[in-house]
Design an enzyme around this catalytic site. Structure first.
Site, PDB file in Angstrom:
ATOM      1  N   GLU A   1       7.634   1.047   5.243  1.00 53.57           N
ATOM      2  CA  GLU A   1       8.313   0.038   5.032  1.00 53.57           C
ATOM      3  C   GLU A   1       9.769   0.551   4.900  1.00 53.57           C
ATOM      4  OE1 GLU A   1       7.207  -1.416   1.116  1.00 53.57           O
ATOM      5  OE2 GLU A   1       8.241  -3.169   1.129  1.00 53.57           O
TER       6      GLU A   1
ATOM      7  N   LYS B   1       8.540 -10.234   4.725  1.00 51.15           N
ATOM      8  CA  LYS B   1       7.667  -9.982   3.629  1.00 51.15           C
ATOM      9  C   LYS B   1       7.546 -11.246   2.887  1.00 51.15           C
ATOM     10  CE  LYS B   1       6.474  -6.542   0.163  1.00 51.15           C
ATOM     11  NZ  LYS B   1       7.262  -5.376  -0.378  1.00 51.15           N
TER      12      LYS B   1
ATOM     13  N   CYS C   1       3.361  -3.648   2.652  1.00 46.26           N
ATOM     14  CA  CYS C   1       3.153  -3.295   1.270  1.00 46.26           C
ATOM     15  C   CYS C   1       2.429  -4.093   0.328  1.00 46.26           C
ATOM     16  CB  CYS C   1       4.359  -2.680   0.749  1.00 46.26           C
ATOM     17  SG  CYS C   1       4.066  -1.357  -0.531  1.00 46.26           S
TER      18      CYS C   1
END
Ligand code: ACM
Length: 262
Positions: free
Chosen positions: A38, A108, A141
């Protein structure tokens, strides 16, 4: 069989050019799919929105151009996490690039901690990209702690989940074994190492990037402090069988009724 890889890196905050050079040095000579962490090009601990906006890029910016060049040179598909501009805001994104260019972008959905003050949250389901040799699902993540993300990717046909990460909690690597098992698919977590203390506290990143098989086997895992490349040979089609014995098909026997879902 295909070769998949994760690069575990130690980016220097704000030094995009330096960080891209590091990727070129670690990149495997031959792999079908390579996953990077990331925010791999910038580092993690932005002080405020303006700093983030200045370091973020557009989809035709130098970082994606660099990745496409690497993809052509090595005939590989690359999944990477990076900050991308969206109007006046910035999303914490993962992209898939191959020799034909930018194939997918995911913003995200589950922002972690101070990311909530800095980034614009995504509002579209993460993509599953059919590369022919495998279908690749993207998540980033902290999405790991929401099992519905990997389930959604699995239900839409992902054989492999590519998971760029900047993990600071110690639980994810074990949780991803469960994400593999419950969805019967491969997962590749590319994490970073090192620490950043640009803001009020030091954040230390946990490394231990890993590749996990559909049966919960951890095929390979990196250490917790070094930059490194990990690779594994896998057969993605093994993820398509969701039956674990004559009686139990993990997808067919799911309760989608009021017993479990309201
Ligand atoms: C995280 O989502 N970077 C922990």
């Amino acid at each position: 069989m295909i070769t998949v890889a994760a690069l575990q890196t130690l980016p220097e905050f704000g030094k995009t050019e330096h960080n891209l050079k590091g990727i070129a040095q670690l990149f495997p000579q031959k792999a079908d799919l390579v996953v990077l962490p990331e925010l791999f090009n910038t580092g993690y601990q932005f002080l405020e929105k303006k700093e983030l906006f200045d370091l973020a890029e557009a989809e035709d910016g130098p970082t994606i151009q660099f990745l496409q060049k690497l993809a052509i040179e090595h005939q590989a598909a690359i999944v990477a996490g990076l900050p991308l501009r969206k109007g006046d805001e910035v999303t914490n994104s993962a992209i898939l690039v191959d020799a034909s260019g930018l194939r997918a972008r995911y913003d995200k959905l589950h922002l972690f901690y101070r990311e909530n003050e800095l980034f614009l949250k995504g509002n579209v389901a993460p993509p599953v990209i059919d590369l022919g040799f495998a279908k690749i699902g993207l998540m980033i993540c902290f999405d790991w702690i929401f099992p519905e993300v990997s389930r959604s990717l699995a239900l839409r046909g992902a054989d492999i989940i590519a998971h760029p990460a900047n993990l600071v909690l110690p639980f994810c690597q074990d949780a991803m074994i469960t994400r593999s098992l419950e969805n019967h698919l491969f997962t590749i977590t590319a994490n970073r190492v090192g620490s950043e203390n640009r803001w009020k506290e030091t954040l230390s990143f946990t490394g231990k990037s890993q590749i996990s098989s559909w049966n919960g086997n951890r095929l390979v895992q990196a250490g917790s402090s070094q930059e490194m490349l990990i690779t594994a040979m896998i057969e993605p089609m093994e993820a398509r069988e969701k039956k674990i014995n004559t009686y139990n098909d993990l997808f067919a026997m799911r309760h989608k009724d009021p017993i479990l879902c309201d």
